[in-house]
Enzyme design. Structure first.
Site, mmCIF file in Angstrom:
data_model
loop_
_atom_site.group_PDB
_atom_site.id
_atom_site.type_symbol
_atom_site.label_atom_id
_atom_site.label_comp_id
_atom_site.label_asym_id
_atom_site.label_seq_id
_atom_site.Cartn_x
_atom_site.Cartn_y
_atom_site.Cartn_z
ATOM 1 N N ARG A 9 0.826 -1.200 0.000
ATOM 2 C CA ARG A 9 0.000 0.000 0.000
ATOM 3 C C ARG A 9 0.862 1.253 0.000
ATOM 4 O O ARG A 9 1.935 1.299 0.595
ATOM 5 C CB ARG A 9 -0.905 0.027 1.249
ATOM 6 C CG ARG A 9 -1.966 -1.056 1.266
ATOM 7 C CD ARG A 9 -3.047 -0.821 0.223
ATOM 8 N NE ARG A 9 -3.800 0.371 0.486
ATOM 9 C CZ ARG A 9 -4.912 0.411 1.245
ATOM 10 N NH1 ARG A 9 -5.363 -0.694 1.786
ATOM 11 N NH2 ARG A 9 -5.553 1.547 1.436
ATOM 12 N N ASP A 148 7.578 -6.159 3.426
ATOM 13 C CA ASP A 148 6.549 -7.055 3.934
ATOM 14 C C ASP A 148 6.165 -8.215 3.022
ATOM 15 O O ASP A 148 6.608 -8.349 1.897
ATOM 16 C CB ASP A 148 5.328 -6.274 4.397
ATOM 17 C CG ASP A 148 4.890 -6.724 5.796
ATOM 18 O OD1 ASP A 148 5.498 -7.641 6.363
ATOM 19 O OD2 ASP A 148 3.942 -6.138 6.319
ATOM 20 N N ARG A 282 -6.125 -3.956 16.306
ATOM 21 C CA ARG A 282 -6.897 -4.240 15.107
ATOM 22 C C ARG A 282 -7.701 -5.518 15.338
ATOM 23 O O ARG A 282 -7.313 -6.382 16.134
ATOM 24 C CB ARG A 282 -5.960 -4.444 13.909
ATOM 25 C CG ARG A 282 -5.352 -3.191 13.369
ATOM 26 C CD ARG A 282 -4.606 -3.433 12.074
ATOM 27 N NE ARG A 282 -3.515 -4.397 12.183
ATOM 28 C CZ ARG A 282 -3.573 -5.652 11.733
ATOM 29 N NH1 ARG A 282 -4.681 -6.114 11.179
ATOM 30 N NH2 ARG A 282 -2.548 -6.453 11.858
ATOM 31 N N LYS A 287 -4.319 -11.293 17.692
ATOM 32 C CA LYS A 287 -4.118 -10.305 18.755
ATOM 33 C C LYS A 287 -4.507 -10.807 20.140
ATOM 34 O O LYS A 287 -4.274 -10.124 21.139
ATOM 35 C CB LYS A 287 -4.885 -9.024 18.437
ATOM 36 C CG LYS A 287 -4.470 -8.347 17.130
ATOM 37 C CD LYS A 287 -2.992 -7.978 17.134
ATOM 38 C CE LYS A 287 -2.573 -7.276 15.849
ATOM 39 N NZ LYS A 287 -1.134 -6.962 15.839
ATOM 40 N N ASP A 506 43.849 -26.658 -9.198
ATOM 41 C CA ASP A 506 43.179 -27.548 -8.244
ATOM 42 C C ASP A 506 42.170 -28.416 -9.009
ATOM 43 O O ASP A 506 41.769 -28.078 -10.133
ATOM 44 C CB ASP A 506 42.485 -26.708 -7.169
ATOM 45 C CG ASP A 506 41.761 -27.566 -6.155
ATOM 46 O OD1 ASP A 506 42.392 -28.461 -5.574
ATOM 47 O OD2 ASP A 506 40.548 -27.345 -5.961
ATOM 48 N N ASP A 686 39.903 -23.453 -5.216
ATOM 49 C CA ASP A 686 38.558 -23.060 -4.764
ATOM 50 C C ASP A 686 38.361 -23.079 -3.256
ATOM 51 O O ASP A 686 37.310 -22.621 -2.785
ATOM 52 C CB ASP A 686 37.516 -23.998 -5.388
ATOM 53 C CG ASP A 686 37.486 -25.349 -4.696
ATOM 54 O OD1 ASP A 686 36.453 -25.700 -4.102
ATOM 55 O OD2 ASP A 686 38.512 -26.060 -4.722
#
Length: 741
Positions: A9, A148, A282, A287, A506, A686
């Site tokens: 948003r 988010d 909310r 909650k 190597d 490596d």
């Protein structure tokens, strides 16, 4: 430079009233918090960011006739750019995947989660639509900060198109444990992790969520981490904890405004009780509102003397209208409030004052300031800024915060009364404790918490995140130093002009990928033929290095006219044949092997490779998280056991090797170099056993590391496929345009 903020948003919402489109500021912790930071950018000395653009959905479907007008207004007045989405798409994306799949699952309500393919398809579609719009707006030096759970696929999409841009991602909700996260369908869980790993910095509110993410990355994708750093697709990623703060000064300074003072007087007159308990949330099942009400009911049952003296002010803010579970929750709250008021109340007093609706800023600060007790008891919460806002509004420092241990803020606000939100008896007891708490204790605790919140406010949170993006970008630049035009051209010139040349190469991880079964990593015809072609060059010696035993290397490469270093330097094959670097004993092997056998039994999939003068414990086929634990345990035990012995512990790529002290690839390389005066030296390897060689080579040597290790090497190549490409072009004497990223 510019900060580009991306969220589901925008900080403003488009509303349709009387057939007209109006713009108003959005509510919410993310918007208010980030807005405070963005406003601070206008102040002095706030580099590296000095301007911003916010990209997101404007809140409703906008008719094409109005889209250009709205876009112009948002850009000119709010530094915002709208992503226009249809209501049908948003239904399956926002109400569907975001709020019916990710939200319940990440908040530990797996039975509430819906796993519908159409939800996932819409989630992918919306992330792609955001990408299509954003990529047109981004500049190479922008800081892109994505926010988010709605946009977890976006970092990867941007990274693939703009590999060098700075990308940050912050998750404002909990990240769940591996056991919960893995309830997602396999394809989804992998794509979400890969999406997030497109960012340079991935942020979470608390350390637990950071660790849960790292564990999922390890167990699902096989990515190990070191102090929160992951190496993935030739990039460093910093996974870290950034507890989000609030605009402390905004809340604290509001207490001196006339509007606040009038609201406080009104509330005091309407709530003439000895104790006010405040609950603001909310409407959401995460909650813990019902548990809170049951706990308050238990408190009233246990404390009848508080009748007519106490009031719970319950403010519920509308949320996610249209989701069935929220409608049912609203009905349950209504019924429970009615029952408690009917059970305990009378004509003059109702134990609960219940309001459903939004609260403006000044009335909100007044509510915070008059409440002697604040109940914040979510069943699970990313951070919970309400707890921090309450403390910021306690000008006299008198008040008690009762806080759920499942809220992220509980990790910062340890002086509050911390409770288990699932246990109503504990919450009821906490209310009694809060009522009895002496004012001097309240002042002492709140002073500490206020000072902490004032220091680490939302501006500091955002600056820390942006600074970390800069730091990882600088570290990445130092870290990668990929092979460059200048390096290649100078190497080729020196190679062609040299009279005596030597090339150290190597084997495992450099010429071929690592194999879960080492004995199956047999060189193919292409590798053999390439090495043969090198041996036909005049004045060029090729030295193959490996940790493998000499018998296998002789079988694979014995027919080639090359020198070989085996067992990391224990054996050297020259023109004269095999010889030992120095006299070695294998008398220690039975004791160490017995320990390795114990750990092989304790870690399914691990096995022992026995060489003439070394032992290797491989765990490439093992479950990664258990392997990490067993590796640490074994290393500790071996270090203690070998402290007074002439043995060395090597930690390689999913292998631990034990060998005698005083042998390594560097010493073996020195012996070979001592036989001739070479005027061109190059080495490619490596892992950290090759660092022994890189570190002893002269300054004019060309050293190349393969992969992501911090190294003595002067540059790096991405992987073994690029090494083969490099060597083929070197052999063909046509290195220009090779491997330049």
């Amino acid at each position: 430079m510019r900060l580009v903020v991306v969220s589901n948003r925008l900080p403003v919402t488009i509303e349709k009233k009387n057939k007209k489109l109006n713009i108003k500021e959005s509510a919410g912790g993310l918007v208010s918090g980030l807005s405070s930071y963005l406003q601070s950018l206008h102040g002095p000395n706030l580099e590296p960011v000095s301007e911003y653009l916010w990209i997101g959905w404007p809140g409703l479907e906008v008719d094409e006739l109005y889209q250009s007008e709205i876009k112009e207004r948002l850009l000119s007045q709010y530094n915002s750019f709208p992503i226009y989405l249809s209501e049908d798409v948003m239904e399956n994306f926002y109400q569907g995947f975001c709020n019916k799949t990710i939200w319940p699952l990440f908040h530990y309500f797996p039975s509430f989660a819906d796993y519908k393919e159409e939800y996932w398809n819409s989630y992918q579609q919306v992330n792609k639509q955001f990408f299509d719009q954003i990529i047109e707006l981004l500049k190479p030096d922008d800081y892109l900060w994505i926010h988010d759970y709605h946009l977890m696929l976006l970092p990867k999409l941007i990274r693939e198109k703009m590999p060098n841009i700075k990308i940050g991602f912050f998750l404002h909700i909990p990240f769940p444990t591996y056991e919960v996260y893995s309830l997602l369908p396999s394809k989804w869980r992998i794509e979400i992790l890969e999406g997030l790993l497109g960012a340079d910095v991935i942020g979470f509110h608390i350390h637990d969520y950071t660790q849960y993410f790292l564990r999922c990355a390890l167990r699902i994708i096989g990515l190990d981490s070191d102090l929160g750093r992951i190496y993935y697709k030739n990039r460093l990623i910093n996974v870290n904890t950034f507890p989000m703060g609030i605009d402390y000064d905004k809340f604290h300074s509001a207490l001196s405004t006339e509007g606040y003072k009038q609201e406080r007087i009104k509330l005091k007159n309407s709530l003439p009780f000895e104790k006010i308990i405040l609950s603001i949330d909310r409407l959401d099942y995460t909650k813990g509102i019902l548990n809170r009400l049951f706990a308050y009911e238990l408190f009233l049952d246990n404390n009848p003397d508080w009748k007519n003296k106490i009031k719970l002010v319950l403010q519920i803010i509308p949320s996610r209208i249209g989701v069935d579970k929220y409608g049912r929750l609203k009905k349950q709250i209504d019924e429970l409030v009615g029952r408690i008021n009917g059970k305990f109340g009378n004509i003059d007093w109702a134990p609960i004052s219940y309001q459903y609706g939004f609260v403006e800023f000044e009335p909100l600060t007044a509510l915070y300031s008059i409440a002697e007790i604040m109940l914040v008891t979510p069943l699970r919460d990313g951070m919970n800024l309400i707890s921090k806002e309450y403390l910021a509004c306690k000008e006299d420092k008198i008040g008690v915060l009762i806080l759920s241990e499942m809220a992220g803020s509980s990790k910062e606000l340890g002086e509050a009364i911390i409770v288990n939100p699932n246990y109503k008896e504990e919450i009821a007891a906490a209310i009694e404790t809060a009522i009895r708490m002496p004012q001097e204790v309240q002042i002492q605790k709140n002073t500490i918490m206020q000072q902490r919140l004032q220091r680490y406010n939302v501006v500091r949170w955002a600056r820390d995140f942006i600074t970390t993006m800069d730091e990882i970008d600088n570290e990445q630049k130092d870290f990668t130093s990929n092979i460059s035009d200048d390096f290649v051209q100078k190497l080729l010139a020196d190679y062609n002009s040299a009279e005596r040349r030597i090339l150290f190469i190597d084997y495992d991880g450099t010429l071929i990928p690592y194999n879960t079964e080492p004995n199956k990593a047999v060189p193919d015809e292409n590798i053999i033929n390439m090495l043969k072609r090198f041996t036909q060059k005049e004045n060029l010696e090729v030295v193959l290095l490996s940790g493998r035993d000499k018998a296998i290397l002789e079988r694979w490469f014995g027919n080639l006219n090359i020198q070989i270093i085996a067992e990391h330097g224990a054996w050297i094959k020259t023109k004269k044949g095999w010889e030992m670097l120095k006299p070695l004993s294998a008398a220690w092997k039975p004791q160490i092997k017995a320990i390795l056998e114990i750990y092989s039994d304790r870690l399914p999939g691990s096995f022992i490779e026995e060489k003439e003068f070394s032992l290797a414990w491989h765990y490439r086929k093992s479950e990664p998280e258990l392997a990490k634990l067993r590796r640490r345990e074994l290393t500790d035990q071996l270090l203690n056991l070998t402290a007074n012995k002439e043995l060395q512990i090597l930690k390689g790529h999913k292998v631990i090797e034990i060998r005698s002290v005083g042998i390594n690839k560097g010493l073996a390389g020195l012996k070979i170099l001592s036989d001739n005066n070479y005027d061109f030296i190059a080495a490619i390897g490596d892992d950290w056993t090759d660092e022994d060689l890189f570190s002893i080579l002269p300054e004019n040597a060309y050293t190349i590391i393969v992969g992501h290790l911090h190294s003595f090497a002067k540059c790096r190549i991405e992987d073994y496929t690029k090494v083969i490409e490099f060597l083929n072009k070197l052999e063909a004497n046509s290195i220009s345009n090779i491997l330049i990223n």
